[in-house]
Design a protein around this motif. Sequence first.
Motif, PDB file in Angstrom:
ATOM      1  N   ARG A  51       0.803  -1.408  -0.107  1.00 27.39           N
ATOM      2  CA  ARG A  51      -0.007  -0.135   0.037  1.00 27.39           C
ATOM      3  C   ARG A  51       0.897   1.310  -0.148  1.00 27.39           C
ATOM      4  N   LYS A  52       2.066   1.121   0.431  1.00 25.03           N
ATOM      5  CA  LYS A  52       2.933   2.366   0.228  1.00 25.03           C
ATOM      6  C   LYS A  52       3.318   2.780  -1.132  1.00 25.03           C
ATOM      7  N   TYR A  53       3.159   1.695  -2.134  1.00 25.60           N
ATOM      8  CA  TYR A  53       3.403   2.342  -3.491  1.00 25.60           C
ATOM      9  C   TYR A  53       2.284   2.220  -4.282  1.00 25.60           C
ATOM     10  N   ILE A  54       1.084   1.353  -4.159  1.00 26.89           N
ATOM     11  CA  ILE A  54       0.020   1.346  -5.155  1.00 26.89           C
ATOM     12  C   ILE A  54      -1.005   2.384  -4.739  1.00 26.89           C
ATOM     13  N   LYS A  55      -1.605   2.654  -5.862  1.00 27.60           N
ATOM     14  CA  LYS A  55      -2.555   3.844  -5.618  1.00 27.60           C
ATOM     15  C   LYS A  55      -4.078   3.362  -5.324  1.00 27.60           C
ATOM     16  N   GLN A  56      -4.103   2.005  -5.713  1.00 29.32           N
ATOM     17  CA  GLN A  56      -5.202   1.215  -5.815  1.00 29.32           C
ATOM     18  C   GLN A  56      -5.445   0.690  -4.470  1.00 29.32           C
ATOM     19  N   PRO A  57      -6.911   0.717  -3.865  1.00 26.30           N
ATOM     20  CA  PRO A  57      -7.243  -0.027  -2.743  1.00 26.30           C
ATOM     21  C   PRO A  57      -6.966  -1.632  -2.759  1.00 26.30           C
TER      22      PRO A  57
END
Length: 307
Positions: free
Chosen positions: A160-166
């Motif tokens: 989650r630190k890198y991806i934009k999507q939930p």
Amino acid sequence: MRTIKLGTSELEVPVVAVGCMRIDSLDKKEAESFVQTALENGANFFEHADIYGKGECEEIFAEAVHMNDDVREKLILQSKCGIRPDIGTFDFSKEHILNSVDKILKRLKTDYLDVFLLHRPDALMEPEEVAEAFDILESSGKVRHFGVSNQNPMQMELLRKYIKQPIVANQLQLSITNTTMISSGINVNMENEAAVNRDGSVLDYCRLNDITIQPWSPFQYGFFEGVFLGSEKFPELNKKIDEVAAKYEVSNTTIAIAWLLRHPANMQPVIGTMNEGRLVDCIKASDVHLTREEWYSIYRSAGNILP
């Protein structure tokens, strides 16, 4: 069938997902009948993975459902990639993710997946690459929602630190006889085996972050050691399940799924049966709401303890 929101998305999904790992055990006519039975009973969420039948399960499903644009609009399709038995590795590289999704779409005869999951944690994962792959898949319209499978809280936090999507879903092994994620929360601070936290409190983490848990192998004990329903290894459990099933006038299969659905985490069990009767029994669990006493009595009858 009753529906829930998948994670933080606006996607309404049935509370029971139809797992297609064994659809290659059916002939063409049987597969068509199975898929039709699922749809007639409101089970339009079909769960796949690129390793199921080495890809053949996705092809068989597409043929069985007679995939076209009109049919596609009535379906919710989920698939996974990341396990590579061909070379004996897990692989979350950008190249593999993108290549795998293209092949999945081709086999399913569709332009997009409603949900795409990373299958089993890859120790060599570079989250920046995963983020790049997710962005490409989302912007191209090939994938609408993203999730993971068998990941603990810190692995999801790293992602989650890198991806934009939930992250909308996490597939985790859970059944009445495989309750470690529940038992460790009940036995906090106790000096017993049930108190051992093996997953970093993944159940609480998913609830806190609105990530839908998708229990896999909801009828299995151990790691694919067998089915607990009717097993001589679990006489007290089967006796209790049968008692509760008689009260609600449903099968023991229905009660096993109702037990999972009774948990307030709003889980979505993935059902692996290819038997139409058992599939319908699983779907019926949507309408059974166990009491607190019934839930705990089933839990204890499986050999679980209360401190």
